[in-house]
Design an enzyme around this catalytic site. Structure first.
Site, PDB file in Angstrom:
ATOM      1  N   TYR A 152       0.846  -1.239  -0.048  1.00 14.03           N
ATOM      2  CA  TYR A 152       0.108   0.027  -0.221  1.00 14.03           C
ATOM      3  C   TYR A 152       1.005   1.321   0.078  1.00 14.03           C
ATOM      4  O   TYR A 152       0.435   2.350  -0.811  1.00 14.03           O
ATOM      5  CB  TYR A 152      -0.905   0.016   1.263  1.00 14.03           C
ATOM      6  N   LYS A 156       0.830   4.226  -2.787  1.00 12.26           N
ATOM      7  CA  LYS A 156       0.557   5.622  -2.658  1.00 12.26           C
ATOM      8  C   LYS A 156       1.752   6.422  -2.744  1.00 12.26           C
ATOM      9  O   LYS A 156       1.351   7.659  -2.973  1.00 12.26           O
ATOM     10  CB  LYS A 156       0.005   5.675  -1.110  1.00 12.26           C
TER      11      LYS A 156
HETATM   12  P1  NAP Z   1     -13.398   2.235   1.788  1.00  7.32           P
HETATM   13  O1  NAP Z   1     -14.120   2.877   2.833  1.00  7.32           O
HETATM   14  O2  NAP Z   1     -12.821   1.117   1.967  1.00  7.32           O
HETATM   15  O3  NAP Z   1     -13.952   2.747   0.375  1.00  7.32           O
HETATM   16  C1  NAP Z   1     -13.268   2.374  -0.874  1.00  7.32           C
HETATM   17  C2  NAP Z   1     -14.371   2.026  -1.997  1.00  7.32           C
HETATM   18  O4  NAP Z   1     -13.544   1.922  -3.111  1.00  7.32           O
HETATM   19  C3  NAP Z   1     -15.177   0.906  -1.727  1.00  7.32           C
HETATM   20  O5  NAP Z   1     -16.486   1.373  -1.873  1.00  7.32           O
HETATM   21  C4  NAP Z   1     -14.656  -0.177  -2.600  1.00  7.32           C
HETATM   22  O6  NAP Z   1     -15.822  -0.831  -3.275  1.00  7.32           O
HETATM   23  C5  NAP Z   1     -14.366   0.658  -3.675  1.00  7.32           C
HETATM   24  N1  NAP Z   1     -13.364  -0.204  -4.419  1.00  7.32           N
HETATM   25  C6  NAP Z   1     -12.496  -1.029  -4.018  1.00  7.32           C
HETATM   26  N2  NAP Z   1     -11.871  -1.546  -5.050  1.00  7.32           N
HETATM   27  C7  NAP Z   1     -12.564  -1.203  -6.252  1.00  7.32           C
HETATM   28  C8  NAP Z   1     -12.326  -1.235  -7.494  1.00  7.32           C
HETATM   29  N3  NAP Z   1     -11.345  -2.240  -8.305  1.00  7.32           N
HETATM   30  N4  NAP Z   1     -12.959  -0.616  -8.640  1.00  7.32           N
HETATM   31  C9  NAP Z   1     -14.055   0.120  -8.011  1.00  7.32           C
HETATM   32  N5  NAP Z   1     -14.135   0.632  -6.850  1.00  7.32           N
HETATM   33  C10 NAP Z   1     -13.504  -0.115  -5.897  1.00  7.32           C
HETATM   34  O7  NAP Z   1     -12.188   3.203   1.786  1.00  7.32           O
HETATM   35  P2  NAP Z   1     -11.952   4.937   2.228  1.00  7.32           P
HETATM   36  O8  NAP Z   1     -11.114   4.548   3.707  1.00  7.32           O
HETATM   37  O9  NAP Z   1     -13.078   5.713   2.054  1.00  7.32           O
HETATM   38  O10 NAP Z   1     -10.625   5.130   1.188  1.00  7.32           O
HETATM   39  C11 NAP Z   1     -10.713   5.716   0.070  1.00  7.32           C
HETATM   40  C12 NAP Z   1      -9.178   6.239  -0.511  1.00  7.32           C
HETATM   41  O11 NAP Z   1      -8.619   6.865   0.637  1.00  7.32           O
HETATM   42  C13 NAP Z   1      -8.303   4.899  -0.894  1.00  7.32           C
HETATM   43  O12 NAP Z   1      -7.984   5.111  -2.032  1.00  7.32           O
HETATM   44  C14 NAP Z   1      -7.525   4.958   0.290  1.00  7.32           C
HETATM   45  O13 NAP Z   1      -6.290   4.116   0.235  1.00  7.32           O
HETATM   46  C15 NAP Z   1      -7.550   6.355   0.634  1.00  7.32           C
HETATM   47  N6  NAP Z   1      -7.103   6.649   2.097  1.00  7.32           N
HETATM   48  C16 NAP Z   1      -7.804   6.388   3.337  1.00  7.32           C
HETATM   49  C17 NAP Z   1      -7.295   6.355   4.549  1.00  7.32           C
HETATM   50  C18 NAP Z   1      -8.257   6.364   5.582  1.00  7.32           C
HETATM   51  O14 NAP Z   1      -7.737   6.404   6.909  1.00  7.32           O
HETATM   52  N7  NAP Z   1      -9.538   5.949   5.630  1.00  7.32           N
HETATM   53  C19 NAP Z   1      -6.200   7.364   4.636  1.00  7.32           C
HETATM   54  C20 NAP Z   1      -5.227   7.544   3.614  1.00  7.32           C
HETATM   55  C21 NAP Z   1      -5.948   7.196   2.342  1.00  7.32           C
HETATM   56  P3  NAP Z   1     -16.229  -2.326  -2.382  1.00  7.32           P
HETATM   57  O15 NAP Z   1     -16.881  -1.985  -0.955  1.00  7.32           O
HETATM   58  O16 NAP Z   1     -16.938  -2.911  -3.569  1.00  7.32           O
HETATM   59  O17 NAP Z   1     -14.884  -3.091  -2.037  1.00  7.32           O
END
Ligand code: NAP
Length: 251
Positions: A152, A156
């Site tokens: 990851y 990133k």
């Molecule tokens: P999340 O709640 O897990 O949501 C991610 C979404 O992406 C889910 O709806 C998932 O669908 C969808 N997804 C996964 N694989 C996919 C694919 N191949 N094609 C289309 N959609 C897909 O994650 P989040 O926390 O909101 O994170 C969003 C972004 O921010 C990510 O890139 C993550 O790495 C980044 N981020 C998050 C954090 C944090 O603390 N939360 C920190 C830094 C960066 P499914 O439910 O069907 O799997």
């Protein structure tokens, strides 16, 4: 002819993507709410349309080129030429290096890096034709290194290089590209991390907040606010940047 701009937000069924989609709709854009399963996008779409906004649920796997091409074409036909892209879809497959499988490595690279590449490539022609565009990519503080996330963090960090190169290549067409690197944001992704390490989510959040200068964890709206700035008209001279949205400095 409508002057309303169209955005594609990937992974917008929930979490950060859903908050970004709703915010861009509040900002006046028509929003394609893209996720693996179109049905899962219903809540985000309803939240937007209930407020009088325009949204379309689109099912696509960002890691799959043909699926993305079909999705972007559908958006162009049914909503409008997409000139804003937020590459947010993401997954984690955490493990220490010695236990991480090649499948864990490939899955993370495929969604974050190939996914952002596929979506941006399919949408860029609409931006170039319009002489205007905005790309926002989701990086992470994990780009700076994080135990158990060798896949990851590499993805990133890759998002940051991808962003800077897009800024260089597409700038002359009026397109900016920037990255947001969130710290701890309260979503299902961080809830799953807490579960994996066997800590109740409330305790996990409390412990994380204690390490964060502003003394709280982030919420999806914190990221949506930053995305709203990057896609705004007035941010046209801001490109190739990475903004850490983490409640404190990171470098
Ligand atoms: P999340 O709640 O897990 O949501 C991610 C979404 O992406 C889910 O709806 C998932 O669908 C969808 N997804 C996964 N694989 C996919 C694919 N191949 N094609 C289309 N959609 C897909 O994650 P989040 O926390 O909101 O994170 C969003 C972004 O921010 C990510 O890139 C993550 O790495 C980044 N981020 C998050 C954090 C944090 O603390 N939360 C920190 C830094 C960066 P499914 O439910 O069907 O799997």
């Amino acid at each position: 002819m409508s002057t309303q701009k169209t955005a594609i937000v990937t992974g917008a069924a929930r979490g950060i993507g859903a908050a970004v989609a709703k915010r861009l709709a509040d900002d006046g854009l028509a929003v394609a709410v893209l996720d693996l399963d179109a049905d899962a996008c219903a809540d985000t779409v309803k939240a937007i349309t209930d407020k009088g906004g325009k949204a379309l649920a689109v099912g696509a796997n960002v890691a799959d080129e043909a699926s993305v091409q079909a999705a972007v074409e559908k958006v162009a036909n049914e909503l409008g030429a997409p000139t804003v892209v937020v590459n947010n879809a993401g997954i984690t497959r955490d493990n220490l290096l010695f236990k991480m499988t090649v499948d864990d490595w490939d899955a993370v690279m495929a969604v974050h890096l190939r996914g952002a590449f596929n979506v941006t490539k399919a949408a860029q022609k609409y931006m170039v034709d319009a002489g205007w565009g905005r790309v926002v990519n989701l990086s992470s503080t994990s780009a700076l290194g994080n135990r158990g996330q060798v896949n990851y963090s590499a993805a990133k960090a890759g998002m940051q290089g991808f962003t800077k190169t897009l800024a260089i290549e597409l700038g002359k067409f009026g397109v900016t590209a920037n990255a947001i690197a969130p710290g701890f944001i309260e979503t299902e992704m961080t809830a799953a991390t807490a579960e994996r390490i066997g800590v109740p989510f409330e305790d996990f959040k409390k412990a994380s907040a204690a390490q964060i200068p502003v003394n709280r964890v982030g919420v999806p709206e914190d990221i949506a606010h930053t995305a709203s700035f990057f896609i705004s008209e007035g941010a046209g001279f801001v490109s190739g940047q990475v903004v850490y949205v983490a409640g404190g400095p990171k470098d």
